[in-house]
Design a protein around this motif. Sequence first.
Motif, PDB file in Angstrom:
ATOM      1  N   ALA A   5       0.842  -1.204   0.000  1.00  0.00           N
ATOM      2  CA  ALA A   5       0.000   0.000   0.000  1.00  0.00           C
ATOM      3  C   ALA A   5       0.873   1.249   0.000  1.00  0.00           C
ATOM      4  O   ALA A   5       0.581   2.231  -0.700  1.00  0.00           O
ATOM      5  CB  ALA A   5      -0.919  -0.004   1.223  1.00  0.00           C
ATOM      6  N   GLY A   6       1.959   1.219   0.772  1.00  0.00           N
ATOM      7  CA  GLY A   6       2.887   2.343   0.804  1.00  0.00           C
ATOM      8  C   GLY A   6       3.541   2.590  -0.544  1.00  0.00           C
ATOM      9  O   GLY A   6       3.782   3.745  -0.925  1.00  0.00           O
ATOM     10  N   LEU A   7       3.822   1.525  -1.277  1.00  0.00           N
ATOM     11  CA  LEU A   7       4.427   1.667  -2.603  1.00  0.00           C
ATOM     12  C   LEU A   7       3.456   2.353  -3.567  1.00  0.00           C
ATOM     13  O   LEU A   7       3.867   3.224  -4.349  1.00  0.00           O
ATOM     14  CB  LEU A   7       4.815   0.287  -3.144  1.00  0.00           C
ATOM     15  N   ILE A   8       2.185   1.967  -3.515  1.00  0.00           N
ATOM     16  CA  ILE A   8       1.170   2.617  -4.349  1.00  0.00           C
ATOM     17  C   ILE A   8       1.110   4.109  -4.045  1.00  0.00           C
ATOM     18  O   ILE A   8       1.117   4.958  -4.946  1.00  0.00           O
ATOM     19  CB  ILE A   8      -0.213   1.971  -4.116  1.00  0.00           C
ATOM     20  N   VAL A  51      -6.599  -1.090  -1.824  1.00  0.00           N
ATOM     21  CA  VAL A  51      -6.123  -0.338  -2.991  1.00  0.00           C
ATOM     22  C   VAL A  51      -6.913   0.957  -3.133  1.00  0.00           C
ATOM     23  O   VAL A  51      -6.346   2.030  -3.385  1.00  0.00           O
ATOM     24  CB  VAL A  51      -6.243  -1.184  -4.273  1.00  0.00           C
ATOM     25  N   GLY A  52      -8.238   0.872  -2.971  1.00  0.00           N
ATOM     26  CA  GLY A  52      -9.084   2.059  -3.074  1.00  0.00           C
ATOM     27  C   GLY A  52      -8.719   3.122  -2.049  1.00  0.00           C
ATOM     28  O   GLY A  52      -8.584   4.311  -2.377  1.00  0.00           O
ATOM     29  N   ILE A  53      -8.539   2.707  -0.795  1.00  0.00           N
ATOM     30  CA  ILE A  53      -8.172   3.664   0.254  1.00  0.00           C
ATOM     31  C   ILE A  53      -6.788   4.243  -0.011  1.00  0.00           C
ATOM     32  O   ILE A  53      -6.539   5.438   0.209  1.00  0.00           O
ATOM     33  CB  ILE A  53      -8.204   2.988   1.638  1.00  0.00           C
ATOM     34  N   SER A  54      -5.856   3.410  -0.484  1.00  0.00           N
ATOM     35  CA  SER A  54      -4.499   3.878  -0.794  1.00  0.00           C
ATOM     36  C   SER A  54      -4.526   4.964  -1.860  1.00  0.00           C
ATOM     37  O   SER A  54      -3.818   5.975  -1.765  1.00  0.00           O
ATOM     38  CB  SER A  54      -3.625   2.712  -1.261  1.00  0.00           C
ATOM     39  N   LEU A  55      -5.352   4.781  -2.894  1.00  0.00           N
ATOM     40  CA  LEU A  55      -5.476   5.774  -3.954  1.00  0.00           C
ATOM     41  C   LEU A  55      -6.058   7.078  -3.417  1.00  0.00           C
ATOM     42  O   LEU A  55      -5.586   8.178  -3.739  1.00  0.00           O
ATOM     43  CB  LEU A  55      -6.355   5.234  -5.082  1.00  0.00           C
ATOM     44  N   SER A  71     -10.517  10.038  -7.509  1.00  0.00           N
ATOM     45  CA  SER A  71     -11.689   9.600  -8.267  1.00  0.00           C
ATOM     46  C   SER A  71     -11.646   8.097  -8.552  1.00  0.00           C
ATOM     47  O   SER A  71     -12.671   7.406  -8.457  1.00  0.00           O
ATOM     48  CB  SER A  71     -11.784  10.374  -9.583  1.00  0.00           C
ATOM     49  N   THR A  72     -10.450   7.593  -8.889  1.00  0.00           N
ATOM     50  CA  THR A  72     -10.301   6.162  -9.161  1.00  0.00           C
ATOM     51  C   THR A  72     -10.558   5.341  -7.903  1.00  0.00           C
ATOM     52  O   THR A  72     -11.227   4.308  -7.946  1.00  0.00           O
ATOM     53  CB  THR A  72      -8.901   5.856  -9.708  1.00  0.00           C
TER      54      THR A  72
END
Length: 218
Positions: free
Chosen positions: A6-9, A94-98, A181-182
Motif C-alpha cells: 500500500a505504501g508503494l502505491i 487499494v481504493g483507500i491507498s489511492l 476519483s479512481t
Amino acid sequence: MTLKKAGLIIFLILLIDQVSKVYIKTHFMLGEEIKVFEWFRILFIENEGMAWGAKIPGEYGKLILTVFRLIAIVAIGYWLWDSIRKKMSRILIVGISLIFAGAMGNIIDSVFYGVIFDDSYRKVATLFSEEAYGTLFHGKVVDMLYFPLYKGYLPEWIPIWGGDYFTFFDPVFNVADVAISTGVGLLVVFNKRAFPKETKEETEAHSTSEVNSKEQDT
C-alpha cells in the motif's frame, strides 16, 4: 495486502503527482496551454479552494480548508492502517491507498507551495524563490489535465440549455484528483467485494468467540 505494498502505491502516485506539478509550475505561465490532441490539452491553472473551483468565503476560508484536509488525511490514514490490520479485501485497501495518495498530493500543494514558489502570473514560477507568493497553509493546488471532449452549441430542441455553448468535459484536474476519483470509483463499483458481508456461519462463529472470551475473563 501488506502495508508495504500500500505504501508503494501511495509513493508512486505522490511521485508522479508532485513531479508533474513542479514541472508545470517551473515551465508554464498561469493560463498557458499546449494542445496534445484536439480532445486533450495541458492547461495550467491553480485552484485556490475545493473541487470545481468552490471556495470557503472569508479571510480564514483557505486556512480552514487546509486544516480540514489535514484532519481528513489522518482519518483516511487510520482507515487504511486498520483495514490492513484486519486483513480486509485487496480492492478496499487499494481504493483507500489511492484516495490517501490523492488527498496527500493536494495537501502538499496547499501547505507548502505558497512558501516555495513565487507567482506564476505572466511569468514562469521559480522553485524555492525568495519572493514566495503566499504563506504556509495558503498554497494553491496546481491543475493541468484538460479533456474538452466536445465543444459546440447544443441543439435548439434541448430544453433549457438548447442553443447554449457547451463543453464536455470542462474541469481541469491533476494526477492526485485522478487517484481520488479512481479510488472512490473502485469502492463504489466493486462495493460488494470491498465491503463483503459476513455469512451466517461467520456471524455465528464470531458471536460464539466473543461469548467464550467473556466467559474466560470472568
